[in-house]
Every structure is written in structure tokens, then in C-alpha cells.
Enzyme design. Structure first.
Site, mmCIF file in Angstrom:
data_model
loop_
_atom_site.group_PDB
_atom_site.id
_atom_site.type_symbol
_atom_site.label_atom_id
_atom_site.label_comp_id
_atom_site.label_asym_id
_atom_site.label_seq_id
_atom_site.Cartn_x
_atom_site.Cartn_y
_atom_site.Cartn_z
ATOM 1 N N GLN A 259 61.744 65.545 17.886
ATOM 2 C CA GLN A 259 61.166 65.428 16.552
ATOM 3 C C GLN A 259 61.019 66.811 15.922
ATOM 4 O O GLN A 259 61.366 67.014 14.756
ATOM 5 C CB GLN A 259 59.779 64.772 16.656
ATOM 6 N N HIS A 262 63.838 68.910 14.012
ATOM 7 C CA HIS A 262 64.344 68.508 12.693
ATOM 8 C C HIS A 262 63.999 69.511 11.611
ATOM 9 O O HIS A 262 64.803 69.791 10.724
ATOM 10 C CB HIS A 262 63.720 67.160 12.281
ATOM 11 N N GLU A 327 55.487 57.529 11.543
ATOM 12 C CA GLU A 327 56.855 57.048 11.305
ATOM 13 C C GLU A 327 57.424 56.459 12.604
ATOM 14 O O GLU A 327 57.952 55.357 12.613
ATOM 15 C CB GLU A 327 57.694 58.247 10.836
ATOM 16 N N HIS A 328 57.304 57.215 13.700
ATOM 17 C CA HIS A 328 57.780 56.773 15.014
ATOM 18 C C HIS A 328 56.608 56.752 15.991
ATOM 19 O O HIS A 328 55.886 57.735 16.087
ATOM 20 C CB HIS A 328 58.814 57.753 15.582
ATOM 21 N N ASP A 361 67.291 56.421 16.481
ATOM 22 C CA ASP A 361 67.973 57.255 15.491
ATOM 23 C C ASP A 361 69.444 56.888 15.367
ATOM 24 O O ASP A 361 70.056 57.115 14.321
ATOM 25 C CB ASP A 361 67.897 58.746 15.905
ATOM 26 N N HIS A 420 51.287 31.832 -27.496
ATOM 27 C CA HIS A 420 51.542 31.256 -26.175
ATOM 28 C C HIS A 420 51.146 29.780 -26.171
ATOM 29 O O HIS A 420 51.905 28.916 -25.713
ATOM 30 C CB HIS A 420 50.729 31.992 -25.098
#
Lengths: 432, 432
Positions: A259, A262, A327-328, A361, A420
Site C-alpha cells: 500500500q 503507491h 478502502e481495503h 488489485d 398540478h
């Protein structure tokens, strides 16, 4: 070098709350520059694209065509190793098969009083896919963004990718071919987003733009939102590992570094009930960093945003994980079921010690475009649903209108919307 | 007074394309003011809410409580006519029953090689619902925004509504009770949005904010997006009526005016193959305007944005309707099926002469929060899906990791992500 947070400390709640709100992204204010570029592309079309591409990417569209030709894609496929093509095909097949299950079904029915009701799903007509250039040009991202569009039945998938000096990563082109991308243009930055949103002489506009990009691309997507749809604006990636004592520290350290490599803004977090394991993981991270090609990035991420959270009992990790909304999320424990049942907020969960996040991934089949920065509290990863839209259908006959009309008239009048009320009353011969 | 576009004219395509891109909204630039208010609410919490509410709404929170009490809601319900309560209940039952069908199902399965894959849906923990004040305070909107959250299982639904001088429309409170809203605060504007997004001493923060509002509310929603989720930013409403020659012009005129009375920026369009019908509708609009309470708004809308499009054959309306991508589409024709089959872009379709759009506003059962301004090309109306999020689940054992790992390693290496490759390799004892 990561921070430690200990659940049994008196200041835990305050420190954890502060940890949750730490910003991991410097957002440059590029709005003015982006607005100028977009206005220019709207006004001058292809000529503006040519000028910006010359200036920013060093490409001359009088020498190289803006559109990537079929022959170029053929050549890129031929230049990719058979092993890599095989890996891309395996990934694509698994992604396609999994995403096919996400296709929503139409629901057209008649209710008890004979009113016809319906939800009908149709694919978006045309989608644009932004692919970053340089080292962030990931073939796996092409698969993850384009294949759900293919599964949804989007007839036109347009990819833009900046090509510094004219070159595009051949594996990216091979992935685009495998994923069914229908057009590819050598374009990047805000000008590429503008061309997709508004169209030029060469490029017909799309209805939605997806894919990651730098600050300029993100600002341009925000800017054109409304004219076209956009996907989420992704932030730096993050992983949370919930670990019991029976882990190999080296396995966990490898996951944290996957991770961290990145982006310096990426975040790797461990929650464990075993202090010794936490310390062993920390030591393993330092050891592995020594031989990592992207050690500079990974060590900055781990130093600035890495964290080890010590809890009393493993189940105490559940409320913390729901607040982190990672996220993960890896569940590296003997008995993952109770944790799995308690987690409400997470982009993706990787269950058990033999499911490193990296499988997701690439080849797991699920999508790797997932909500970052705690947005899993309210949003989901990319799916087929992002490439379709739903139309409601309503059908009444005279009988149904007689039954439902009076309530509609009462509500309309209470809202002061007389026209209406009349639109129903006139059909029931009720006058006014 | 609406414009006419004739498909057989030589300049039709140019005029239609220009018609499509006409902006119907003046967007005031209120960003600086909104940013100041949001920052102030973040810094000073309840005190900032009290100050802004005093200044903008003339309420003093030392006299009236910020939170609306159960007793106040009881009193509002008692003050609402039984006929109106019955109409609200009918609407709510129908909306709830229809939306229950939208709840997505979990999909947890094992693939051919034994990989566990899953999509799991969970409700968002807390949602904020903005309800405008004054004449735009619509009980029907409370039902449409809150009931899908109730169906989704959102445990906490927080409503904010500005109360000029302390007063809130009792029918709005009655609708909130019926729709299962769990907390109501007398708050409006950007300060209400800030309180929902960031929380104050009194109000716990939510994870997503929905509901319509003025330019300040819209700007505030855009501003807090990312910290929380938001629904679409709705523009002025629109209706497209596709009509054959066999219509009562007065029915169609009533439908056009029902749309036009909303807002001077609303848009009403007819496509017909019969010029005489078009002229008769135009005359009927003028006639009906004479007795309409909101004639000023409706006539401005019809004058500035109304349109009658004349086509050669009725099926020629399909591609035009798909480009217009109307929020509301009425098919006022003898044989709606061929048109229904051809329409891809529309928020909601109302089939046949006895389905005026107004039924969908109140009691049809479908949602009246729909994509405006051509965004039906890429987005959908509000549904249960807006109140849930999906978590992916992936589970491998040693066997599956052995089968999929090598492809993941190959892809990771091709992307230059060595730590990714190692995270798999270390589990397969592959070393590096």
C-alpha cells in the site's frame, strides 16, 4: 516509525479522532488554469488540443495522429510478453465474470390496483476513460475501469492517455484491446477531460468520464460534472489490517508496504491485540524497506501516516474499523467470521491470511477502484451500476387515475401547486 | 409564445442543438459566503448556528429549541386535516412498497476454483435531509427523500428545515413523522449543511446529505462533498410530452403548466406530428394561464423555455427525446409501446393519456427526485441504492493463491510495483 495508538490509554479517543481527520493530500489550487484550458478547448476544439499537447506532452499532431490506430494497438500487443498477455487475459476473464453478476435486472410489474410500475436499466451511450501517463499508467486500471462498461453494454468506450513524446505504454494498449475500448486518443490533462465532455471536430462527446488522474484531471472532472457524469474523485490509497497474534510479521509487513509504495500519501494501518506482533511487524517493515525499489515513497508513507493500533480484545477492532472505513480491509485472523459480520464500512474486505489485498488489485475478479478517505461510509467501489442508469415507468388507466387522483389533488393543493391539481382534475372531469 | 422547431426546416439540427444547450439557471457565485459560514460552524458549533439562525431566519434559540420536539410534531399532525393525512399515508404506503423492490441483494458465492467472492450491501449509518423553507417546503419531497432511507434501513435520518420566525409548515412535520425521520432541527442554509457534515455539540454528523435547496444550499453541498456523500444537485424541472393528434389539448396544456408553475427556469416541451394539435395546445396554455394562481411564474417559464417541436412521423421523436433526456417524459399517444422501447434517456416515463406526470409527483409510488438538465443520459432518480453501499469480499485459501498468485506477480512487476509482487510471492515461498 509509524505512530502507535493504545486503546487502553486515557487519551485514546482524542488521539484516534485526530488520526481519523488527518488530511493526507495536498490539493493544489489549479482551478483557474483548468478553467482556462476547458474554455479554450470548447472554443477552439482540435486546434486547442494540438496546442496543449505540444506544450505539455511534446507531441506534434501534424506528425503523429491524435487517435491511436488499430495498427499501433496490434504492434503494442505483439510487443507485450506472452506471459503478460496471459496474465491480463486471466484478470479480464475473472473481472468480467464477477461483474456480469452485478448487472441489475429490470422490474416491470402491475400493483394490486392495476397501476403499471417499472424500473428499466439502460447502458450509458458513451463513456470516457482517463488513463494517467508515465509510471502511473497501469494496465490493471484499464481493465478495472473499462470491463464493467463492456459488461453494462456501453457501446462506445473512449480512452485518453497522455503520450509524452508520442509513446504510450504498450501493455496499456494491450489491456485496452482486451477490455473492449473502442477509441483511444493520445491526450492528457484538463484538455483531454474537456474534449471528452464537450467534444471537438475529431472526438464526439461522451456522457460520463471515469478514471484516476492528477490534480488537474481531478479539477477538470469536478468542473465538467453536470455536463457529464463523473466517477468518484479518488484520494490516496489505504489498507487496514486486523491481525491476531498468529501471523507471520513478514507477510503483514509486505502488505503494508504494498500500500505504502503507491504514494507518499498512502496509509497503512494495523489493528492488533498483540503488542509483540505489532512490534515484529514494525521491525519487518524496516527490514523489507531496505531492498524495496520504491523505498523512498513507501518509507515516507509509513513514517507520516502508518499506524499500529493496540486493542484489548480483537472484537474491539470492529467499531474502530467502521470509523476508519478503509478502502481495503484485511482480516488476518484465525476466525474472521465475527469480524466480517460486524464490519459495515469498508470498500473491500480480504478474508484470511491467504488473501493479500494485492490479489484484489489484479486477478481476484472484484474491482480495485474503491472508495478512499473514509468515503466507504457512504459510497461503493466501481461496478456495472456506474455504467447504467434507471428510468422509472408509470402507467395508469382511467380506473387507476380515479382511485389515486383525489389524493394527488389534495397534496398538490396543500403545496399551493394549483396547475398540478388541475392536470389531474381535468382528466377526472372534476373542474376546479 | 413558446418557440417552434420544425423538423423539416433546413436549420432544424442547428436550432435543436442550440435549444439543447440553453442554460435555464442563473448560478449566483455564493462560494465565498458559503465557505465562511461552513468554517464558522466548524469552529464555533452550536453558537454559530444560533448566530446565523438569528440573522437569517429571525429565530432566537434561547427562546425556541433548535431541535423540534415530539410534542411539536404531535401538534402538527393534529393540525393537519384528516383528508391530507390520509393522502400522505396513501402516498407513503405506495412509495414504500415500490421502493422495497429496489433493495439490492447480497451476492456471496464461490467460483469454479474455490475463490470466495461477495458483494454485501449495508445501509448508510446516518443521513441528513435538507428541506427548504417557505413556499418550497413540500411535504411530498419529505416522503420522497426520507422513505427510501427508511426502506434501506438507515438507522438515523436527520431533517433540517429553516423556520422563519420559528414556524415550520405543519404538513412537513406530519410527513416527516410518517416517513420515519428520527431527528428534526430548525436550521436552514449553508449553516444547516455544515452542521450535518461536521456535527456540533447538539447534532452528531451524518455520512450523506440529500434534498433540494437554493444556491447557498447547493454550494454548501458541493463544498462538503467528500467529507460526506451528497445526492445530485438538481436543476429546474422539465417535462417532455410526445403527443399524437388524438389528444385533448386542454389535458396537455394542463401538464405543461404543472411543470411551468414550479419555477421560471422550468421547461415544458411538446413533440408532435400534428401541427394543428401543437397550435391548439398553445392556445389552451394561454387560456388556462388566465386563471392560474402562479401564472406569473408559469408564463415566464413557457415564454422563455417552452417549445413545440414538429416532427414528420411520431417515431422521429425517439432520437430527439434521447438527446433531450428529459426528467419527465409523457407518452400521450394511442400506441406507446414502440416509443417506450426506443427511449433510452429519461428520468421517468409516464405512459398513456391517463398518466399525467403529477401522479408521479405524489402517489404513483415511484420517486419524484429525478435527474434534470439532460443528466438522465448518465444518472438515475433517487432510490434505495442512494442509501446503501456495497462492500466487496474476497477470500482465498492456499490453493487459490497458488493458482492466481503468479499472474498477480507478473502484472505487479510490469507496473513497477515490487512490494505488490512481494506481498504475494512471500506467501508462496517464491522469494524474490
Amino acid at each position: 516509525m509509524a505512530i502507535w495508538l493504545n486503546q487502553t490509554s486515557g487519551d485514546f479517543e482524542a488521539r484516534f479522532a485526530a488520526f481519523l481527520t488527518t488530511k493526507r493530500e495536498v490539493s493544489d489550487d489549479v482551478n483557474d488554469a483548468v478553467r482556462t484550458i476547458i474554455d479554450d478547448v470548447r472554443a477552439r476544439g482540435d486546434q486547442a488540443l494540438a496546442d496543449y499537447s505540444k506544450r505539455f506532452d511534446g507531441i506534434d499532431f501534424t506528425q503523429v495522429s491524435m487517435r491511436v490506430t488499430d495498427a499501433e494497438i496490434d504492434a503494442a500487443v505483439a510487443a507485450t510478453s506472452p506471459e503478460l498477455i496471459e496474465a491480463l487475459n486471466l484478470a479480464a476473464e475473472r473481472i468480467e465474470r464477477h461483474h456480469a453478476r452485478q448487472m441489475p435486472k429490470d422490474d416491470i410489474y402491475e400493483d394490486a390496483i392495476g397501476v403499471g410500475l417499472g424500473s428499466r436499466w439502460t447502458a450509458i451511450d458513451a463513456v470516457g476513460l482517463y488513463v494517467p501517463g508515465g509510471t502511473a499508467s497501469y494496465p490493471s486500471s484499464v481493465l478495472m475501469n473499462a470491463l464493467p462498461a463492456k459488461v453494462a453494454g456501453v457501446p462506445r468506450v473512449v480512452m485518453v492517455v497522455p503520450a509524452t513524446g508520442g509513446a504510450i505504454n504498450p501493455t496499456v494498449l494491450a489491456a485496452a484491446r482486451i477490455a473492449g475500448v473502442t477509441e483511444i486518443y493520445r491526450l492528457g490533462g484538463a484538455q483531454a477531460v474537456a474534449a471528452l465532455a464537450y467534444g471537438t471536430e475529431t472526438i464526439a462527446p461522451v456522457a460520463k468520464i471515469v478514471g484516476p488522474g492528477n490534480a488537474y484531471v481531478a479539477a477538470a472532472k469536478r468542473h465538467v460534472f453536470g455536463t457529464v457524469g463523473i466517477d468518484m474523485i479518488a484520494g490516496p490509497s489505504e489498507v487496514l489490517v486486523i491481525a491476531d497474534k498468529d501471523n507471520d510479521p513478514d507477510w503483514l509487513a509486505a502488505d503494508l508496504l504494498a500500500q505504502a509504495e503507491h504514494d507518499t500519501g498512502a496509509q497503512s494501518i494495523v489493528i492488533t491485540d498483540d503488542e509483540a506482533l505489532g512490534k515484529a511487524v514494525e521491525a519487518a517493515v524496516e527490514r523489507q524497506l531496505k531492498t524495496l525499489p520504491r523505498a523512498e515513497t513507501a518509507s515516507a508513507s509509513w513514517r507520516d501516516y502508518g499506524a499500529i493500533i493496540l486493542v484489548d480484545r480483537l472484537e474491539d477492532s470492529i467499531p474502530l474499523a467502521n470509523r476508519i472505513a478503509a478502502e481495503h480491509l484485511e482480516l488476518a485472523v484465525d476466525d474472521p467470521e465475527p469480524l466480517l459480520a460486524g464490519i459495515r464500512n469498508a470498500g473491500a474486505i480480504f478474508v484470511g491470511r491467504h488473501t493479500p489485498e494485492v490479489i484484489g488489485d489484479y486477478v481476484g475478479g472484484s474491482n480495485h477502484v474503491l472508495p478512499t478517505a473514509r468515503s466507504a461510509r457512504f459510497s461503493s467501489g466501481l461496478s456495472v451500476l456506474d455504467y447504467v442508469k434507471r428510468t422509472s415507468i408509470l402507467r395508469l388507466g382511467p380506473d387507476q387515475l380515479r382511485q389515486l387522483g383525489p389524493a394527488a389533488i389534495a397534496l398538490a393543493k396543500s403545496e399551493g401547486l394549483e396547475a398540478h391539481a388541475r392536470s389531474v382534475a381535468i382528466r377526472l372531469n372534476l373542474g376546479d
